[in-house]
Design a protein around this motif. Structure first.
Motif, PDB file in Angstrom:
ATOM      1  N   GLY A 152       0.817  -1.214   0.000  1.00 52.64           N
ATOM      2  CA  GLY A 152       0.000   0.000   0.000  1.00 52.64           C
ATOM      3  C   GLY A 152       0.846   1.257   0.000  1.00 52.64           C
ATOM      4  N   LEU A 153       1.901   1.283   0.815  1.00 53.08           N
ATOM      5  CA  LEU A 153       2.813   2.427   0.848  1.00 53.08           C
ATOM      6  C   LEU A 153       3.495   2.633  -0.498  1.00 53.08           C
ATOM      7  CD1 LEU A 153       4.687   2.172   4.260  1.00 53.08           C
ATOM      8  CD2 LEU A 153       3.226   4.047   3.477  1.00 53.08           C
ATOM      9  N   ILE A 154       3.978   1.531  -1.067  1.00 57.55           N
ATOM     10  CA  ILE A 154       4.669   1.610  -2.353  1.00 57.55           C
ATOM     11  C   ILE A 154       3.724   2.133  -3.428  1.00 57.55           C
ATOM     12  CG2 ILE A 154       5.714   0.204  -4.173  1.00 57.55           C
ATOM     13  CD1 ILE A 154       6.762  -1.626  -1.922  1.00 57.55           C
ATOM     14  N   GLN A 185       4.367   5.426  -5.633  1.00 56.70           N
ATOM     15  CA  GLN A 185       4.441   5.334  -7.083  1.00 56.70           C
ATOM     16  C   GLN A 185       3.378   6.194  -7.747  1.00 56.70           C
ATOM     17  OE1 GLN A 185       6.756   3.973  -8.828  1.00 56.70           O
ATOM     18  NE2 GLN A 185       5.867   4.178 -10.872  1.00 56.70           N
ATOM     19  N   LEU A 186       2.190   6.206  -7.176  1.00 54.91           N
ATOM     20  CA  LEU A 186       1.120   7.041  -7.717  1.00 54.91           C
ATOM     21  C   LEU A 186       1.519   8.509  -7.693  1.00 54.91           C
ATOM     22  CD1 LEU A 186      -1.805   7.279  -8.773  1.00 54.91           C
ATOM     23  CD2 LEU A 186      -2.544   7.430  -6.392  1.00 54.91           C
ATOM     24  N   MET A 187       2.134   8.945  -6.601  1.00 50.40           N
ATOM     25  CA  MET A 187       2.552  10.338  -6.480  1.00 50.40           C
ATOM     26  C   MET A 187       3.571  10.700  -7.557  1.00 50.40           C
ATOM     27  SD  MET A 187       4.136  12.281  -3.149  1.00 50.40           S
ATOM     28  CE  MET A 187       5.709  11.405  -3.258  1.00 50.40           C
ATOM     29  N   VAL A 188       4.545   9.815  -7.784  1.00 55.33           N
ATOM     30  CA  VAL A 188       5.574  10.098  -8.785  1.00 55.33           C
ATOM     31  C   VAL A 188       4.987  10.136 -10.185  1.00 55.33           C
ATOM     32  CG1 VAL A 188       7.667   9.184  -9.871  1.00 55.33           C
ATOM     33  CG2 VAL A 188       7.452   9.165  -7.388  1.00 55.33           C
ATOM     34  N   VAL A 197      14.901  15.280  -8.602  1.00 52.15           N
ATOM     35  CA  VAL A 197      16.035  14.689  -7.886  1.00 52.15           C
ATOM     36  C   VAL A 197      15.536  13.666  -6.861  1.00 52.15           C
ATOM     37  CG1 VAL A 197      17.905  15.160  -6.256  1.00 52.15           C
ATOM     38  CG2 VAL A 197      17.538  16.682  -8.220  1.00 52.15           C
ATOM     39  N   PHE A 198      14.570  14.067  -6.040  1.00 48.54           N
ATOM     40  CA  PHE A 198      14.073  13.155  -5.007  1.00 48.54           C
ATOM     41  C   PHE A 198      13.187  12.059  -5.601  1.00 48.54           C
ATOM     42  CE2 PHE A 198      15.233  16.832  -2.365  1.00 48.54           C
ATOM     43  CZ  PHE A 198      16.001  16.177  -1.414  1.00 48.54           C
ATOM     44  N   GLY A 199      12.531  12.353  -6.724  1.00 47.87           N
ATOM     45  CA  GLY A 199      11.789  11.304  -7.409  1.00 47.87           C
ATOM     46  C   GLY A 199      12.701  10.203  -7.914  1.00 47.87           C
ATOM     47  N   ALA A 200      13.924  10.572  -8.299  1.00 47.98           N
ATOM     48  CA  ALA A 200      14.903   9.586  -8.767  1.00 47.98           C
ATOM     49  C   ALA A 200      15.394   8.689  -7.630  1.00 47.98           C
ATOM     50  CB  ALA A 200      16.088  10.300  -9.423  1.00 47.98           C
ATOM     51  N   LEU A 201      15.301   9.147  -6.390  1.00 46.88           N
ATOM     52  CA  LEU A 201      15.559   8.288  -5.235  1.00 46.88           C
ATOM     53  C   LEU A 201      14.349   7.415  -4.927  1.00 46.88           C
ATOM     54  CD1 LEU A 201      17.312  10.475  -2.503  1.00 46.88           C
ATOM     55  CD2 LEU A 201      18.290   8.512  -3.682  1.00 46.88           C
ATOM     56  N   LEU A 202      13.174   8.012  -5.030  1.00 45.39           N
ATOM     57  CA  LEU A 202      11.939   7.373  -4.578  1.00 45.39           C
ATOM     58  C   LEU A 202      11.462   6.255  -5.497  1.00 45.39           C
ATOM     59  CD1 LEU A 202       9.534   7.340  -2.645  1.00 45.39           C
ATOM     60  CD2 LEU A 202       8.553   9.249  -3.938  1.00 45.39           C
ATOM     61  N   ALA A 203      11.416   6.512  -6.792  1.00 48.48           N
ATOM     62  CA  ALA A 203      10.790   5.564  -7.718  1.00 48.48           C
ATOM     63  C   ALA A 203      11.500   4.210  -7.765  1.00 48.48           C
ATOM     64  CB  ALA A 203      10.702   6.187  -9.114  1.00 48.48           C
ATOM     65  N   PRO A 204      12.830   4.155  -7.971  1.00 49.87           N
ATOM     66  CA  PRO A 204      13.471   2.837  -7.972  1.00 49.87           C
ATOM     67  C   PRO A 204      13.440   2.153  -6.611  1.00 49.87           C
ATOM     68  CG  PRO A 204      15.129   4.574  -8.168  1.00 49.87           C
ATOM     69  CD  PRO A 204      13.793   5.223  -8.326  1.00 49.87           C
ATOM     70  N   SER A 205      13.460   2.924  -5.534  1.00 43.91           N
ATOM     71  CA  SER A 205      13.366   2.327  -4.198  1.00 43.91           C
ATOM     72  C   SER A 205      12.024   1.630  -4.015  1.00 43.91           C
ATOM     73  CB  SER A 205      13.535   3.401  -3.121  1.00 43.91           C
ATOM     74  OG  SER A 205      14.812   3.990  -3.181  1.00 43.91           O
ATOM     75  N   ALA A 206      10.953   2.258  -4.507  1.00 42.47           N
ATOM     76  CA  ALA A 206       9.615   1.676  -4.365  1.00 42.47           C
ATOM     77  C   ALA A 206       9.527   0.325  -5.069  1.00 42.47           C
ATOM     78  CB  ALA A 206       8.573   2.645  -4.916  1.00 42.47           C
ATOM     79  N   ILE A 209      -1.038  -5.241  -9.026  1.00 44.44           N
ATOM     80  CA  ILE A 209      -1.540  -4.025  -8.386  1.00 44.44           C
ATOM     81  C   ILE A 209      -0.591  -2.854  -8.640  1.00 44.44           C
ATOM     82  CG2 ILE A 209      -2.021  -2.951  -6.148  1.00 44.44           C
ATOM     83  CD1 ILE A 209      -2.905  -5.772  -5.193  1.00 44.44           C
ATOM     84  N   PHE A 210       0.716  -3.112  -8.508  1.00 47.55           N
ATOM     85  CA  PHE A 210       1.701  -2.049  -8.750  1.00 47.55           C
ATOM     86  C   PHE A 210       1.620  -1.556 -10.190  1.00 47.55           C
ATOM     87  CE2 PHE A 210       5.852  -0.557 -10.117  1.00 47.55           C
ATOM     88  CZ  PHE A 210       6.189   0.343  -9.114  1.00 47.55           C
ATOM     89  N   ALA A 211       1.505  -2.483 -11.139  1.00 41.83           N
ATOM     90  CA  ALA A 211       1.426  -2.092 -12.544  1.00 41.83           C
ATOM     91  C   ALA A 211       0.170  -1.274 -12.825  1.00 41.83           C
ATOM     92  CB  ALA A 211       1.449  -3.339 -13.437  1.00 41.83           C
ATOM     93  N   ALA A 212      -0.937  -1.621 -12.157  1.00 47.77           N
ATOM     94  CA  ALA A 212      -2.162  -0.848 -12.337  1.00 47.77           C
ATOM     95  C   ALA A 212      -1.972   0.591 -11.886  1.00 47.77           C
ATOM     96  CB  ALA A 212      -3.303  -1.498 -11.552  1.00 47.77           C
ATOM     97  N   VAL A 213      -1.321   0.768 -10.731  1.00 45.12           N
ATOM     98  CA  VAL A 213      -1.063   2.120 -10.214  1.00 45.12           C
ATOM     99  C   VAL A 213      -0.129   2.882 -11.147  1.00 45.12           C
ATOM    100  CG1 VAL A 213      -0.003   3.421  -8.332  1.00 45.12           C
ATOM    101  CG2 VAL A 213      -1.477   1.479  -7.826  1.00 45.12           C
ATOM    102  N   ALA A 214       0.956   2.217 -11.577  1.00 42.04           N
ATOM    103  CA  ALA A 214       1.945   2.882 -12.419  1.00 42.04           C
ATOM    104  C   ALA A 214       1.374   3.241 -13.789  1.00 42.04           C
ATOM    105  CB  ALA A 214       3.172   1.987 -12.588  1.00 42.04           C
TER     106      ALA A 214
END
Length: 489
Positions: A19-21, A25-28, A116-125, A145-150
């Motif tokens: 859910g957090l991920i 991902q949705l935010m990015v 810059v911070f999105g580049a940290l966040l997205a691959p980490s997720a 589920i992740f693919a649906a969000v992305a």
């Protein structure tokens, strides 16, 4: 020291972590479209020119696209938990700075900082998702589920951006990230177990320099092609520099002991095919959102909010289909037939509906059926591709493998936007030349440009179909690499 206890603890919390991920991902993803809806209002408020408007989008794309591989590698070395939390906090701070921006320059700087911070966040997720569900039979469902969000996040951005702009202010399209990111960061600090690489390999400084400058030049070059033309000196120099720098990067990765991007990740047939499918489909899909948004607002007279609502049927289908495809269909038929089906449906949506638009077209008869086809087709491409692109990689290479997924999306979007925008502009110009002036000539030329661009989008999907047919293996099973691997369920 074994990672098993930490992994078991994280696995026990897997659905809360998913859910957090998904939220992160949705935010990015939605941030790439939510700001587009707000641009006209921001321009009126801050008083910047139409020529400068594209820098609000480009600043984010340049920082995000050029730093993704580095962000993924940092997570692999120092632990994905803290890059994830740091990315969330930094992204929210940058968003507040953008929302408070008193001038165009501050807004551009804030958007670059978001990147810059999105580049940290997205691959980490994505890498946290990969290792959390590494040995779980629920891995396909989680990736669905992740693919649906992305996949659906961009259209959610259109809806949310329209609602916030109409009801409040364009600034809330940035403030909303604070509401999302800070609670997510607090929960992530409690739920996720940090797994740092115990060997702490050195960062490949030469590789970082070549990759960052090469990807920057590539995204910048395509952005300038869209705004300045393909023959502009800056476009040619940027794209040529990108080719030289990225070629040098690949050659350097073959020689160093601890590369930024271990080449076996992309040379694997299944993962390489998945990355290629993401680039190609992303190129065409970005064009769909761009030109359909223009058509709905400029030609059908839709408001920003109504435009977002118009994409909801496709979004709903994506959310329904992606988990189903990943859990029920993929295990039976394999990756290749699914991606081929998705590419075919994408091409049909373009050719049968969007490329047939004219001044008398309506949403229900001419736009909605194409969106429904895409709502089925896009999960067929992205759900299995996301899972395959990170399957079989070593545990401490999951971050850079995940970064490649996001890099492919970003590069695909830049290429698609530049190429299809050029095709649109040339087609509209050629249509208007030689015709007698008429009240509706400009509108007719614009719609003709859309249809030609959509036809080109169908060609991109056709190329993707060939790549899927001849590159992707039928089964979803890349060869595992040396080291503790993230295996299929």
């Amino acid at each position: 020291m074994s990672d098993a206890p930490a992994h078991d603890q994280q696995h026990a919390r897997r659905w809360a972590i998913l859910g957090l991920i998904g939220v992160a991902q949705l935010m990015v993803v939605l941030d790439s479209t939510i700001v587009n809806i707000a641009l006209p209002s921001a321009q009126e408020d801050l008083g910047f020119s139409t020529g400068n408007r594209q820098w609000i989008v480009t600043a984010y794309a340049l920082a995000f696209g050029s730093l993704l591989l580095v962000g993924g590698k940092i997570g692999d070395i120092f632990g994905r938990k803290w890059t994830f939390v740091g990315g969330l906090v930094g992204f929210s701070v940058a968003s507040v700075l953008g929302g408070l921006a008193p001038s165009f320059g501050v807004l551009v700087a804030a958007r670059a900082l978001q990147g810059v911070f999105g580049a940290l966040l997205a691959p980490s997720a994505l890498s946290i998702l990969t290792v959390t569900f590494a040995d779980s039979p629920e891995r396909p469902k989680a990736f669905g589920i992740f693919a649906a969000v992305a996949t659906a996040g961009a259209s959610v951005g259109l809806l949310l951006g329209g609602a916030l702009t109409d009801a409040l202010s364009w600034r809330w399209c940035l403030y909303v990230n604070l509401v999302i990111a800070l609670p997510a960061a607090v929960l992530a600090a409690r739920l996720i177990v940090n797994e740092a690489n115990p060997q702490r390999p050195r960062i490949d400084v030469v590789g970082v320099a070549l990759a960052c400058t090469g990807l920057f030049a590539l995204v910048f070059g395509f952005s300038k092609a869209e705004t300045d033309s393909w023959t502009a000196t800056i476009t040619i120099v940027s794209l040529a520099a990108a080719v030289v720098l990225l070629t040098a990067f690949v050659l350097s990765q073959r020689r160093v002991a601890q590369p930024l991007l271990p080449l076996h990740i992309v040379w694997d047939r299944a993962r390489g095919g998945a990355y290629s499918a993401i680039i190609i489909a992303g190129s065409s899909v970005f064009g769909v959102f761009l030109f359909l948004t223009f058509f709905l607002q400029n030609d059908l007279g839709y408001s920003p909010l109504k435009t977002g609502v118009a994409f909801l049927p496709m979004t709903a289908l994506i959310f329904v289909m992606a988990p189903t495809i990943q859990t029920k269909i993929l295990p039976r038929v394999g990756v290749r037939p699914l991606v081929m089906t998705g590419m075919t449906l994408g091409a049909l949506a373009m050719l049968l509906f969007f490329a047939q638009l004219d001044p008398d077209s309506t949403y229900a008869a001419d736009v909605l059926p194409g969106l429904m086809l895409l709502g089925v087709g896009m999960p067929c491409i992205f759900a299995p591709s996301f899972a395959t692109a990170t399957l079989g990689v070593a545990r401490y290479e999951a971050g850079v493998a995940s970064a490649m997924v996001n890099t492919c999306q970003q590069v695909g979007g830049a290429v698609g936007t530049a190429v299809l925008s050029t095709i649109f502009a040339n087609a509209a110009k050629d249509y208007a030349q030689g015709r007698a002036p008429a009240p509706d000539l400009a509108r007719a030329a614009e719609i003709h440009g859309y249809t030609v661009a959509f036809t080109a989008g169908a060609v991109l999907f056709g190329i993707g179909l060939l790549v899927a047919a001849f590159v992707l293996p039928r089964a979803a099973g890349p060869a595992p690499v040396a080291g503790p691997a993230v295996e299929a369920a």
